[in-house]
Design a protein around this motif. Structure first.
Motif: not given
Length: 304
Positions: A257-269
């Protein structure tokens, strides 16, 4: 010779002398020469082009003092291409001293006999009546002014670059560089101030060194064709690699879950939550309380 004849002879001689003096005076006047009175400077004497003839020493000194003030206040404009810097001559280190110039002016035409004085102011020798003040320029002061006020206009040379826009190549503008040469500029200003001593505004051009850009817009604009290209083929890789999909391989649900949220954070405004209202509390709790460092929240939370 009788006493009567002697008197007549004396009167005749005196009359001739008077006539001679008048004739000589008229002749001198016709030549444009007037010898001053004993307490006045002779006509035709000038100081830096300012006429002091016919003045007493005190009057001449007052006139020259006024001239000195005007010389120091003279406006000097230094041009650097289209830019200008103005200052008074005194600010640029210019100064003048009158010294004993008033006494020199007074003594002209006062030495020797009458005809000798005329000779000093005659057309053949009138340069002796043109006196000049002792003027100089402090080049250290001038150099400091140029360094502090003119070098700010230094411009570095700029190369043109090639940009690809709207399906075609365009060349950006290039620019020549400009550097003010301080020592040469100081020499030019100093020379001009001393050569042209006066009260009228003066304009002097700074010495500028021009540097050319390595690549001009004209040169770069000639590049209009695609020279080469490069690509990487991922067809033999995994499906995720070929489609640029992130792969998460973790030992626990929290790490995943932490890695998923990290990817979302980098990709989404922004994140739009579409969970059911019953699940929304749990989702927000995870985002805000479990992984707060991954997200920044504004003052409102919108629920759709």
């Amino acid at each position: 010779m009788t006493s009567k004849n002697k008197k007549l002879t004396a009167l005749f001689t005196a009359g001739c002398v008077v006539v001679l003096i008048v004739a000589v005076s008229v002749w001198f006047s016709s030549k444009g020469v007037t010898l001053g009175k004993s307490d006045e400077i002779c006509e035709g004497v000038t100081v830096n082009g300012i006429d002091v003839g016919g003045l007493t020493r005190k009057q001449a000194e007052k006139k020259i003092d006024t001239l000195l003030e005007e010389l120091l206040k003279r406006e000097v404009t230094i041009t650097i291409d289209e830019n200008e810097i103005s200052a008074s001559a005194e600010t640029l280190g210019f100064s003048c001293e009158k010294g004993d110039i008033i006494e020199k002016a007074y003594q002209i035409g006062k030495e020797g006999n009458f005809f000798g004085n005329y000779q000093k102011l005659s057309d053949e020798d009138k340069e002796k009546g043109k006196l000049e003040l002792d003027c100089k320029v402090d080049e250290v002061q001038l150099g400091k002014f140029v360094e502090e006020n003119c070098t700010s206009f230094v411009v570095k040379a700029k190369n043109s670059k090639l940009k690809y826009e709207n399906g075609k190549f365009t060349a950006t503008k290039s620019r020549e560089g400009r550097v003010v040469k301080v020592d040469e500029t100081v020499a030019v200003i100093s020379h001009t101030l001393l050569k042209d001593v006066g009260t009228e505004p003066l304009t002097v051009s700074a010495v500028v060194d021009v540097s050319k850009p390595k690549y001009t817009q004209e040169q770069v604009a000639k590049c209009q064709d695609l020279i080469g290209s490069y690509s990487t083929y991922y067809g033999t890789s995994t499906a995720a690699r070929a489609n640029n999909v992130n792969i998460i391989n973790s030992q626990s649900i929290d790490q995943t879950l932490e890695k998923i949220l990290g990817i979302i954070n980098k990709s989404c405004m922004s994140i739009k939550l579409i969970n059911d209202i019953e699940d929304l509390e749990d989702v927000i709790n995870i985002i805000i309380n479990v992984f707060p460092s991954y997200f920044y929240f504004d003052d409102t939370i919108k629920i759709f």
